[in-house]
Design an enzyme around this catalytic site. Structure first.
Site, PDB file in Angstrom:
ATOM      1  N   ASP A  53       0.856  -1.182   0.000  1.00 47.03           N
ATOM      2  CA  ASP A  53       0.000   0.000   0.000  1.00 47.03           C
ATOM      3  C   ASP A  53       0.892   1.232   0.000  1.00 47.03           C
ATOM      4  O   ASP A  53       1.608   1.486   0.975  1.00 47.03           O
ATOM      5  CB  ASP A  53      -0.890  -0.028   1.245  1.00 47.03           C
ATOM      6  CG  ASP A  53      -1.875   1.130   1.311  1.00 47.03           C
ATOM      7  OD1 ASP A  53      -1.739   2.082   0.527  1.00 47.03           O
ATOM      8  OD2 ASP A  53      -2.776   1.083   2.177  1.00 47.03           O
ATOM      9  N   VAL A  54       0.852   2.018  -1.064  1.00 47.48           N
ATOM     10  CA  VAL A  54       1.768   3.160  -1.167  1.00 47.48           C
ATOM     11  C   VAL A  54       1.463   4.244  -0.152  1.00 47.48           C
ATOM     12  O   VAL A  54       2.296   5.133   0.068  1.00 47.48           O
ATOM     13  CB  VAL A  54       1.789   3.758  -2.589  1.00 47.48           C
ATOM     14  CG1 VAL A  54       2.324   2.753  -3.592  1.00 47.48           C
ATOM     15  CG2 VAL A  54       0.424   4.291  -2.987  1.00 47.48           C
ATOM     16  N   TYR A 145      -9.208  15.769  -7.174  1.00 53.72           N
ATOM     17  CA  TYR A 145      -8.201  15.114  -8.020  1.00 53.72           C
ATOM     18  C   TYR A 145      -7.187  16.144  -8.509  1.00 53.72           C
ATOM     19  O   TYR A 145      -5.964  15.921  -8.425  1.00 53.72           O
ATOM     20  CB  TYR A 145      -8.880  14.433  -9.200  1.00 53.72           C
ATOM     21  CG  TYR A 145      -7.918  13.777 -10.160  1.00 53.72           C
ATOM     22  CD1 TYR A 145      -7.343  12.546  -9.858  1.00 53.72           C
ATOM     23  CD2 TYR A 145      -7.574  14.374 -11.369  1.00 53.72           C
ATOM     24  CE1 TYR A 145      -6.452  11.938 -10.731  1.00 53.72           C
ATOM     25  CE2 TYR A 145      -6.691  13.772 -12.247  1.00 53.72           C
ATOM     26  CZ  TYR A 145      -6.136  12.556 -11.923  1.00 53.72           C
ATOM     27  OH  TYR A 145      -5.255  11.954 -12.794  1.00 53.72           O
ATOM     28  N   LYS A 149      -3.104  16.304  -7.845  1.00 56.96           N
ATOM     29  CA  LYS A 149      -2.138  16.251  -8.944  1.00 56.96           C
ATOM     30  C   LYS A 149      -1.361  17.551  -9.089  1.00 56.96           C
ATOM     31  O   LYS A 149      -0.177  17.545  -9.455  1.00 56.96           O
ATOM     32  CB  LYS A 149      -2.864  15.904 -10.246  1.00 56.96           C
ATOM     33  CG  LYS A 149      -3.400  14.472 -10.295  1.00 56.96           C
ATOM     34  CD  LYS A 149      -2.279  13.451 -10.233  1.00 56.96           C
ATOM     35  CE  LYS A 149      -2.777  12.036 -10.462  1.00 56.96           C
ATOM     36  NZ  LYS A 149      -1.679  11.044 -10.549  1.00 56.96           N
ATOM     37  N   ALA A 178      -6.391   9.656 -20.461  1.00 53.14           N
ATOM     38  CA  ALA A 178      -5.724   8.501 -21.066  1.00 53.14           C
ATOM     39  C   ALA A 178      -6.689   7.330 -21.214  1.00 53.14           C
ATOM     40  O   ALA A 178      -7.626   7.165 -20.417  1.00 53.14           O
ATOM     41  CB  ALA A 178      -4.521   8.080 -20.231  1.00 53.14           C
ATOM     42  N   THR A 180      -7.364   4.287 -20.318  1.00 55.80           N
ATOM     43  CA  THR A 180      -7.109   3.249 -19.329  1.00 55.80           C
ATOM     44  C   THR A 180      -8.417   2.891 -18.629  1.00 55.80           C
ATOM     45  O   THR A 180      -9.405   3.637 -18.722  1.00 55.80           O
ATOM     46  CB  THR A 180      -6.094   3.709 -18.258  1.00 55.80           C
ATOM     47  OG1 THR A 180      -6.737   4.655 -17.395  1.00 55.80           O
ATOM     48  CG2 THR A 180      -4.857   4.335 -18.897  1.00 55.80           C
TER      49      THR A 180
END
Length: 236
Positions: A53-54, A145, A149, A178, A180
């Site tokens: 877990d970062v 978000y 960022k 993107a 994804t």
């Protein structure tokens, strides 16, 4: 023939199980890097997949210790782990705000804190954080978000100044929308009217973002503190 020190070595990629992280891990592996993937899920396409877990700084530091024991000294770091959602500002409660900041911003900082001092001690290394063009330009429904960022851009530039002259380069890739799984089929970023505004008429391909990250890693310490934004021409 390249000198041994110029050959790709060990790279850590966070968020390597899918999306942009998987694309970056694949591109670096194809270029000869021995890639360790950090993710909550297995990263099967890497030389070493570590489920971590970062947001847990101690766990990230322990994971880097394991990578250096099993693969060798880390010479590159790409922080691609992240989360995304669209939400009007009045609906961003403490839990949503905290999760966005913990994964996107703290996850980036934790990985850098675990890796960068080792790079500085060795006198070489490259770090690429993944931010977003929304962190620079903003967008409706993306306040938390964009805040996370945008903070990554500031963090990256400050870290680049902190390690200036050590042989370590720190840059960020700030992609546009993107193609994804992070963007579901109903996302407004996939809508035909949005795509029609882009010069290339499509979302950014993950491989294009991976190529930008690889370029910055290979540029060396002369390129540091920079923002590279593959965004399909959304912002020129």
């Amino acid at each position: 023939m390249a000198e041994e020190s110029d050959r790709p070595g060990v790279a850590v990629v966070t968020g390597a199980a899918s999306g942009l992280g998987a694309a970056v891990a694949g591109a670096l592996a194809a270029a000869g890097w021995r890639v360790a993937g950090f993710d909550l899920r297995p990263s099967p396409a890497t030389a070493l997949g570590v489920e971590v877990d970062v947001t847990d700084a101690a766990a990230v530091a322990a994971a880097v210790d394991r990578v250096e024991r099993e693969l060798g000294a880390v010479g590159a770091l790409v922080t691609a782990a992240g989360v995304y959602e669209m939400r009007p500002v009045e609906e961003i409660d403490d839990a949503r705000w905290s999760r966005m900041m913990a994964v996107n911003l703290s996850g980036t900082a934790n990985a850098c804190a675990a890796v960068v001092p080792r790079m500085v001690a060795r006198g070489r290394g490259g770090v690429v954080t993944i931010s977003s063009d929304l962190g620079v330009g903003g967008s409706q429904g993306d306040a938390h978000y964009a805040a996370s960022k945008g903070a990554i851009v500031g963090f990256t530039r400050a870290l680049a100044v902190e390690v200036e002259g050590t042989g370590v380069a720190v840059n960020t890739v700030a992609p546009g929308a993107a193609d994804t799984p992070m963007l579901d089929a109903g996302s407004p970023w996939r809508a035909a009217d949005f795509l029609a505004t882009l010069p290339v008429q499509r979302l950014v391909a993950p491989g294009e973002i991976a190529a930008a990250a690889r370029f910055l890693l290979e540029a060396g310490p002369a390129v540091s503190g920079q923002v590279l934004s593959p965004n399909a021409g959304a912002t020129i």
